[in-house]
Scaffold this motif. Structure first.
Motif, PDB file in Angstrom:
ATOM      1  N   PRO A 257      32.713  -9.240  13.543  1.00  8.56           N
ATOM      2  CA  PRO A 257      31.326  -8.778  13.595  1.00  8.56           C
ATOM      3  C   PRO A 257      31.007  -8.062  14.903  1.00  8.56           C
ATOM      4  CG  PRO A 257      31.418 -11.118  14.053  1.00  8.56           C
ATOM      5  CD  PRO A 257      32.832 -10.705  13.701  1.00  8.56           C
ATOM      6  N   VAL A 258      30.204  -7.003  14.805  1.00 11.29           N
ATOM      7  CA  VAL A 258      29.756  -6.245  15.974  1.00 11.29           C
ATOM      8  C   VAL A 258      28.247  -6.059  15.837  1.00 11.29           C
ATOM      9  CG1 VAL A 258      30.012  -4.137  17.326  1.00 11.29           C
ATOM     10  CG2 VAL A 258      31.973  -5.031  16.044  1.00 11.29           C
ATOM     11  N   TYR A 259      27.509  -6.289  16.935  1.00 13.45           N
ATOM     12  CA  TYR A 259      26.051  -6.190  16.930  1.00 13.45           C
ATOM     13  C   TYR A 259      25.606  -5.134  17.945  1.00 13.45           C
ATOM     14  CZ  TYR A 259      26.394 -10.701  14.522  1.00 13.45           C
ATOM     15  OH  TYR A 259      26.701 -11.716  13.648  1.00 13.45           O
ATOM     16  N   PRO A 260      25.671  -3.861  17.605  1.00 16.23           N
ATOM     17  CA  PRO A 260      25.375  -2.812  18.603  1.00 16.23           C
ATOM     18  C   PRO A 260      23.934  -2.829  19.093  1.00 16.23           C
ATOM     19  CG  PRO A 260      25.607  -1.893  16.390  1.00 16.23           C
ATOM     20  CD  PRO A 260      26.072  -3.305  16.305  1.00 16.23           C
ATOM     21  N   PHE A 261      22.963  -3.136  18.216  1.00 14.07           N
ATOM     22  CA  PHE A 261      21.568  -3.141  18.650  1.00 14.07           C
ATOM     23  C   PHE A 261      21.308  -4.287  19.628  1.00 14.07           C
ATOM     24  CE2 PHE A 261      20.274  -1.163  14.315  1.00 14.07           C
ATOM     25  CZ  PHE A 261      20.793   0.051  14.724  1.00 14.07           C
ATOM     26  N   ILE A 262      21.879  -5.444  19.327  1.00 15.05           N
ATOM     27  CA  ILE A 262      21.710  -6.593  20.223  1.00 15.05           C
ATOM     28  C   ILE A 262      22.414  -6.335  21.551  1.00 15.05           C
ATOM     29  CG2 ILE A 262      22.266  -9.024  20.565  1.00 15.05           C
ATOM     30  CD1 ILE A 262      21.898  -9.461  17.586  1.00 15.05           C
ATOM     31  N   ASP A 263      23.634  -5.792  21.488  1.00 15.09           N
ATOM     32  CA  ASP A 263      24.399  -5.525  22.710  1.00 15.09           C
ATOM     33  C   ASP A 263      23.657  -4.555  23.630  1.00 15.09           C
ATOM     34  OD1 ASP A 263      26.352  -7.182  21.736  1.00 15.09           O
ATOM     35  OD2 ASP A 263      27.644  -5.572  21.003  1.00 15.09           O
ATOM     36  N   ASP A 264      22.943  -3.580  23.034  1.00 15.68           N
ATOM     37  CA  ASP A 264      22.218  -2.586  23.826  1.00 15.68           C
ATOM     38  C   ASP A 264      20.764  -2.973  24.068  1.00 15.68           C
ATOM     39  OD1 ASP A 264      24.514  -1.108  23.940  1.00 15.68           O
ATOM     40  OD2 ASP A 264      23.952   0.287  22.348  1.00 15.68           O
ATOM     41  N   GLY A 265      20.345  -4.142  23.574  1.00 14.36           N
ATOM     42  CA  GLY A 265      18.982  -4.603  23.795  1.00 14.36           C
ATOM     43  C   GLY A 265      17.932  -3.786  23.058  1.00 14.36           C
ATOM     44  N   LEU A 266      18.273  -3.227  21.900  1.00 10.29           N
ATOM     45  CA  LEU A 266      17.351  -2.361  21.163  1.00 10.29           C
ATOM     46  C   LEU A 266      16.459  -3.176  20.239  1.00 10.29           C
ATOM     47  CD1 LEU A 266      19.772   0.573  20.247  1.00 10.29           C
ATOM     48  CD2 LEU A 266      18.224   0.369  22.201  1.00 10.29           C
ATOM     49  N   ILE A 267      15.132  -2.953  20.339  1.00 14.54           N
ATOM     50  CA  ILE A 267      14.161  -3.631  19.490  1.00 14.54           C
ATOM     51  C   ILE A 267      13.619  -2.653  18.455  1.00 14.54           C
ATOM     52  CG2 ILE A 267      13.587  -5.248  21.333  1.00 14.54           C
ATOM     53  CD1 ILE A 267      11.028  -3.630  21.822  1.00 14.54           C
ATOM     54  N   LEU A 268      12.678  -3.122  17.633  1.00 16.28           N
ATOM     55  CA  LEU A 268      12.164  -2.307  16.530  1.00 16.28           C
ATOM     56  C   LEU A 268      11.672  -0.941  16.987  1.00 16.28           C
ATOM     57  CD1 LEU A 268      11.314  -1.973  13.560  1.00 16.28           C
ATOM     58  CD2 LEU A 268       9.146  -3.059  14.157  1.00 16.28           C
ATOM     59  N   ALA A 269      10.867  -0.925  18.055  1.00 16.79           N
ATOM     60  CA  ALA A 269      10.321   0.344  18.529  1.00 16.79           C
ATOM     61  C   ALA A 269      11.431   1.317  18.923  1.00 16.79           C
ATOM     62  CB  ALA A 269       9.389   0.102  19.717  1.00 16.79           C
ATOM     63  N   ASP A 270      12.508   0.803  19.492  1.00 21.42           N
ATOM     64  CA  ASP A 270      13.642   1.658  19.873  1.00 21.42           C
ATOM     65  C   ASP A 270      14.306   2.266  18.651  1.00 21.42           C
ATOM     66  OD1 ASP A 270      13.415   1.015  22.654  1.00 21.42           O
ATOM     67  OD2 ASP A 270      14.396  -0.900  22.237  1.00 21.42           O
ATOM     68  N   ILE A 271      14.503   1.448  17.610  1.00 27.28           N
ATOM     69  CA  ILE A 271      15.153   1.942  16.395  1.00 27.28           C
ATOM     70  C   ILE A 271      14.298   3.013  15.733  1.00 27.28           C
ATOM     71  CG2 ILE A 271      16.134   1.306  14.171  1.00 27.28           C
ATOM     72  CD1 ILE A 271      17.495   0.084  16.718  1.00 27.28           C
ATOM     73  N   GLU A 272      12.997   2.769  15.661  1.00 26.21           N
ATOM     74  CA  GLU A 272      12.093   3.752  15.062  1.00 26.21           C
ATOM     75  C   GLU A 272      12.094   5.048  15.860  1.00 26.21           C
ATOM     76  OE1 GLU A 272       8.480   1.511  14.879  1.00 26.21           O
ATOM     77  OE2 GLU A 272       8.898   0.820  12.826  1.00 26.21           O
ATOM     78  N   GLN A 273      12.133   4.939  17.180  1.00 31.14           N
ATOM     79  CA  GLN A 273      12.161   6.133  18.021  1.00 31.14           C
ATOM     80  C   GLN A 273      13.444   6.931  17.789  1.00 31.14           C
ATOM     81  OE1 GLN A 273      11.452   5.375  22.160  1.00 31.14           O
ATOM     82  NE2 GLN A 273      11.730   7.511  22.767  1.00 31.14           N
ATOM     83  N   ILE A 274      14.565   6.228  17.681  1.00 29.74           N
ATOM     84  CA  ILE A 274      15.833   6.904  17.414  1.00 29.74           C
ATOM     85  C   ILE A 274      15.763   7.654  16.080  1.00 29.74           C
ATOM     86  CG2 ILE A 274      18.263   6.507  16.824  1.00 29.74           C
ATOM     87  CD1 ILE A 274      18.235   4.174  18.843  1.00 29.74           C
ATOM     88  N   LEU A 275      15.210   6.994  15.062  1.00 29.15           N
ATOM     89  CA  LEU A 275      15.106   7.627  13.743  1.00 29.15           C
ATOM     90  C   LEU A 275      14.229   8.876  13.789  1.00 29.15           C
ATOM     91  CD1 LEU A 275      14.708   4.468  11.480  1.00 29.15           C
ATOM     92  CD2 LEU A 275      16.679   6.002  11.572  1.00 29.15           C
ATOM     93  N   MET A 276      13.103   8.800  14.483  1.00 24.53           N
ATOM     94  CA  MET A 276      12.186   9.931  14.533  1.00 24.53           C
ATOM     95  C   MET A 276      12.765  11.074  15.370  1.00 24.53           C
ATOM     96  SD  MET A 276       9.928   8.816  12.537  1.00 24.53           S
ATOM     97  CE  MET A 276       8.850  10.245  12.695  1.00 24.53           C
ATOM     98  N   GLU A 277      13.336  10.753  16.529  1.00 26.76           N
ATOM     99  CA  GLU A 277      13.847  11.808  17.415  1.00 26.76           C
ATOM    100  C   GLU A 277      15.098  12.462  16.849  1.00 26.76           C
ATOM    101  OE1 GLU A 277      14.354  10.033  21.234  1.00 26.76           O
ATOM    102  OE2 GLU A 277      12.202  10.100  21.733  1.00 26.76           O
TER     103      GLU A 277
END
Length: 217
Positions: A75-95
């Motif tokens: 298992p690999v958890y890239p969002f957890i490893d990079d400390g990314l929360i919901l707002a970060d994921i949404e920003q990545i999707l929009m940008e």
């Protein structure tokens, strides 16, 4: 990424396992759908090869992902490893130009099956309003199992027949709006992306529910 994608599908399908499990609708405590329709075909496809399983759980989620008993599935958890929360994921999707998933436009918070038992009651109401044919399809699975007399329902505590009554749907909408307003009133200072989420109906998992281990983000 320029990589081929192969979709995996359990060949016997949902209805087969629904009958095998005594017409028992899946629930958080009896999640046979995840086991038989997702994990089983994935592990069979992986075989003995070394596989890195990337799991999209965010740093602000308090839950565990799928952990295989097979030592070759890592298992690999890239969002957890990079400390990314919901707002970060949404920003990545929009940008990136990908944008938010279309189902968030009508308030659905979970991807995957239209009859997912993790849906909130307001999501069942919106499914009824937006996709009545799918709502009727989900209702077909709510029937008394003749051998035991049990009635298994998708939504905890009530059947979809009960939930779709106009007065009940109205009540669910009113309760949802009341708690939404309370949340707005008591909220902390939010980022622009979080404000976007609030206005356009995307979600933050604050209801304490555990999500599906594979398909939900």
């Amino acid at each position: 990424l320029g990589k081929p994608i192969r979709g995996l599908k359990e060949p016997l399908g949902f209805d087969h396992w629904y009958d095998v499990y005594g017409q028992m609708i899946p629930s958080p405590r009896r999640r046979w759908c995840t086991k038989m329709l997702k994990l089983k075909p994935f592990e069979e496809y992986a075989g003995r090869d070394i596989v890195y399983n990337y799991i999209g759980i965010r740093a602000d989620e308090n839950r565990d992902g799928y952990i295989s008993n097979k030592p070759n599935i890592i298992p690999v958890y890239p969002f957890i490893d990079d400390g990314l929360i919901l707002a970060d994921i949404e920003q990545i999707l929009m940008e990136s130009g990908v944008g938010m998933p279309p189902y968030t436009a009508w308030g659905r918070t979970r991807s995957g099956c239209f009859f997912c038992f993790f849906q909130k009651k307001i999501e069942w109401v919106r499914l009824k309003e937006r996709h009545p044919a799918l709502f009727e399809e989900a209702k077909k699975y709510e029937r008394v199992y003749m051998e035991s007399g049990n009635l298994f329902t998708w939504s905890q505590g009530e059947s979809l027949v009960e939930l779709e009554k106009p007065e009940r749907m109205k009540q669910i909408k009113q309760e949802h709006e009341k708690y939404r307003q309370i949340g707005i009133k008591n909220r902390r200072n939010v980022t622009l992306m979080e404000l976007y989420s609030e206005i356009y109906g995307t979600h933050s998992r604050t209801d304490g529910e555990q999500s599906c281990l594979i398909c939900s983000v």
